[in-house]
Write an enzyme that holds these catalytic residues in place. Structure first.
Site, short mmCIF file in Angstrom:
data_model
loop_
_atom_site.label_atom_id
_atom_site.label_comp_id
_atom_site.label_asym_id
_atom_site.label_seq_id
_atom_site.Cartn_x
_atom_site.Cartn_y
_atom_site.Cartn_z
CD GLN A 127 -2.39 -1.23 2.77
OE1 GLN A 127 -3.37 -0.60 3.11
NE2 GLN A 127 -1.76 -2.03 3.60
CG HIS A 181 -2.91 2.76 -1.89
ND1 HIS A 181 -2.90 2.59 -0.52
CD2 HIS A 181 -4.12 2.29 -2.30
CE1 HIS A 181 -4.06 2.05 -0.13
NE2 HIS A 181 -4.80 1.86 -1.19
CB CYS A 193 -4.72 6.74 -21.98
SG CYS A 193 -3.06 7.37 -21.71
CB CYS A 231 -0.98 12.02 -21.04
SG CYS A 231 -0.85 10.34 -21.67
P1 NAD Z 1 -1.48 2.83 8.89
O1 NAD Z 1 -0.78 4.09 9.27
O2 NAD Z 1 -2.97 2.83 8.92
O3 NAD Z 1 -1.00 1.66 9.87
C1 NAD Z 1 0.37 1.39 10.09
C2 NAD Z 1 0.45 0.11 10.90
O4 NAD Z 1 1.80 -0.25 11.03
C3 NAD Z 1 -0.13 0.24 12.31
O5 NAD Z 1 -0.96 -0.88 12.55
C4 NAD Z 1 1.11 0.25 13.21
O6 NAD Z 1 0.86 -0.39 14.46
C5 NAD Z 1 2.08 -0.57 12.37
N1 NAD Z 1 3.50 -0.23 12.59
C6 NAD Z 1 4.07 0.99 12.74
N2 NAD Z 1 5.40 0.89 12.83
C7 NAD Z 1 5.70 -0.44 12.74
C8 NAD Z 1 6.91 -1.19 12.77
N3 NAD Z 1 8.11 -0.60 12.92
N4 NAD Z 1 6.84 -2.54 12.64
C9 NAD Z 1 5.63 -3.18 12.51
N5 NAD Z 1 4.45 -2.50 12.48
C10 NAD Z 1 4.48 -1.16 12.59
O7 NAD Z 1 -0.92 2.39 7.50
P2 NAD Z 1 -1.58 1.52 6.34
O8 NAD Z 1 -2.34 0.38 6.92
O9 NAD Z 1 -0.49 1.24 5.37
O10 NAD Z 1 -2.64 2.51 5.68
C11 NAD Z 1 -2.31 3.86 5.41
C12 NAD Z 1 -2.34 4.28 3.95
O11 NAD Z 1 -1.49 5.42 3.85
C13 NAD Z 1 -1.74 3.28 3.03
O12 NAD Z 1 -2.75 2.90 2.18
C14 NAD Z 1 -0.61 4.00 2.27
O13 NAD Z 1 -0.98 4.18 0.91
C15 NAD Z 1 -0.51 5.37 2.84
N6 NAD Z 1 0.80 5.69 3.45
C16 NAD Z 1 1.96 5.30 2.84
C17 NAD Z 1 3.18 5.57 3.41
C18 NAD Z 1 4.44 5.11 2.71
O14 NAD Z 1 4.45 5.00 1.49
N7 NAD Z 1 5.50 4.79 3.44
C19 NAD Z 1 3.26 6.26 4.63
C20 NAD Z 1 2.05 6.67 5.23
C21 NAD Z 1 0.83 6.36 4.63
ZN ZN Z 2 -3.11 9.65 -21.42
#
Ligand code: NAD
Ligand code: ZN
Length: 261
Positions: A105, A123, A134, A155
């Site tokens: 994600q 994502h 497209c 694009c």
């Molecule tokens: P979330 O923030 O909802 O949950 C993060 C989870 O990771 C929590 O359950 C937490 O307890 C756990 N966690 C935190 N640190 C940890 C570690 N060191 N080891 C193990 N577990 C740990 O994140 P999500 O479920 O990925 O959903 C959030 C959305 O936000 C995602 O869909 C993503 O697209 C986006 N997002 C992406 C990034 C990135 O690309 N690094 C950062 C923030 C949010």
């Molecule tokens: Zn296009």
């Protein structure tokens, strides 16, 4: 049995293992998650509100969208971040022939930077741009100077305004990655779920689909999640992904190649 050893044995005995990762796997690379203890939205609820509005802004006015993206403080952090031992451990599991693919994600590209080859970015990615008409994707670096000069990138196939490949709130998941991810969730017989609260849909459906299709689901997280409480995961290994995953890989190697010891 110790859970690290149990996970290693489950991985070795699996025929089609897939990892499903979330923001928690990248916190040890200095990228805050949303809902963990130091999550961005716990500290700054205003940022959450803006996140919900940005896709609508792109649809109404791409120029304003790009101005807002330029002002964001999170994208430069993502661009500079480096993979941590958790990303590297998953890359090693792939090269050992155990992990078939990663569905992430995350938008940070750290799995690929760690050497993983088969990665589905549910994502999207911060390092790409995407055309919503497209579905063509382009490397962001090829458009950087244009974006910095205040122009809207367009694009190269259909001339529509481009946005970041990142899937914003209220934006549909691109069909190609959506279909492939659900196929992998249905095919796998083991899903290793690392660092996700599993509350963002439709991504959070993936471990549930895997479970319904008979896969074993193993969670690695600091805390229990809805997957733990709903009995979707067979077991949870509590702790930091950057510590747990390398220990699992070590154990896999000990069990698979005992003669190297
Ligand atoms: P979330 O923030 O909802 O949950 C993060 C989870 O990771 C929590 O359950 C937490 O307890 C756990 N966690 C935190 N640190 C940890 C570690 N060191 N080891 C193990 N577990 C740990 O994140 P999500 O479920 O990925 O959903 C959030 C959305 O936000 C995602 O869909 C993503 O697209 C986006 N997002 C992406 C990034 C990135 O690309 N690094 C950062 C923030 C949010
Ligand atoms: Zn296009």
């Amino acid at each position: 049995m110790d859970l690290i050893k149990r996970a290693a044995m489950d991985l070795i005995n699996s025929k089609y293992a897939v990892a499903f990762t979330g923001a928690g796997i990248s916190t040890e690379s200095g990228i805050p998650d949303y809902r963990g203890p130091n999550g961005v939205w716990r500290k700054n609820p205003e940022a959450e509100k803006r996140a919900y509005e940005i896709y609508g802004k792109f649809l109404r006015n791409p120029k304003e969208y790009w101005e807002e993206v330029q002002k964001s403080t999170i994208y430069p952090v993502l661009d500079k971040a480096l993979p941590n031992p958790a990303h590297k451990a998953l890359a090693e599991l792939e090269s050992l022939g155990i992990l078939v693919c990663i569905i992430t994600q995350n938008i940070d590209g750290l799995h690929q930077k760690a050497g993983s080859r088969n990665v589905l970015e549910f994502h999207g990615s911060v390092s790409k741009l995407r055309c919503i008409r497209c579905n063509s994707r382009f490397d962001k670096k090829d458009f950087i100077s244009l974006i910095e000069s205040g122009e809207v990138p367009r694009c190269r196939k259909c001339d529509s305004a481009l946005k970041l490949d990142v899937v914003h709130f209220n934006e549909p998941i691109p069909m190609d990655v959506y279909v492939k991810s659900f196929e992998e969730a249905m095919k796998c017989d083991l899903m290793l779920v690392c660092g996700t609260s599993a509350v963002v849909y439709p991504a959070a459906e993936l471990p549930r689909v895997a479970k319904r299709n008979g896969a074993k689901v193993i969670e690695i997280n600091l805390y229990e999640t809805s997957l733990t409480l709903e009995g979707i995961s067979d077991y949870i290994i509590k702790g930091k992904a950057g510590e747990i995953l390398p220990r699992i890989v070590e154990e896999v190697k000990n069990l698979k190649y005992p003669e190297d010891k």
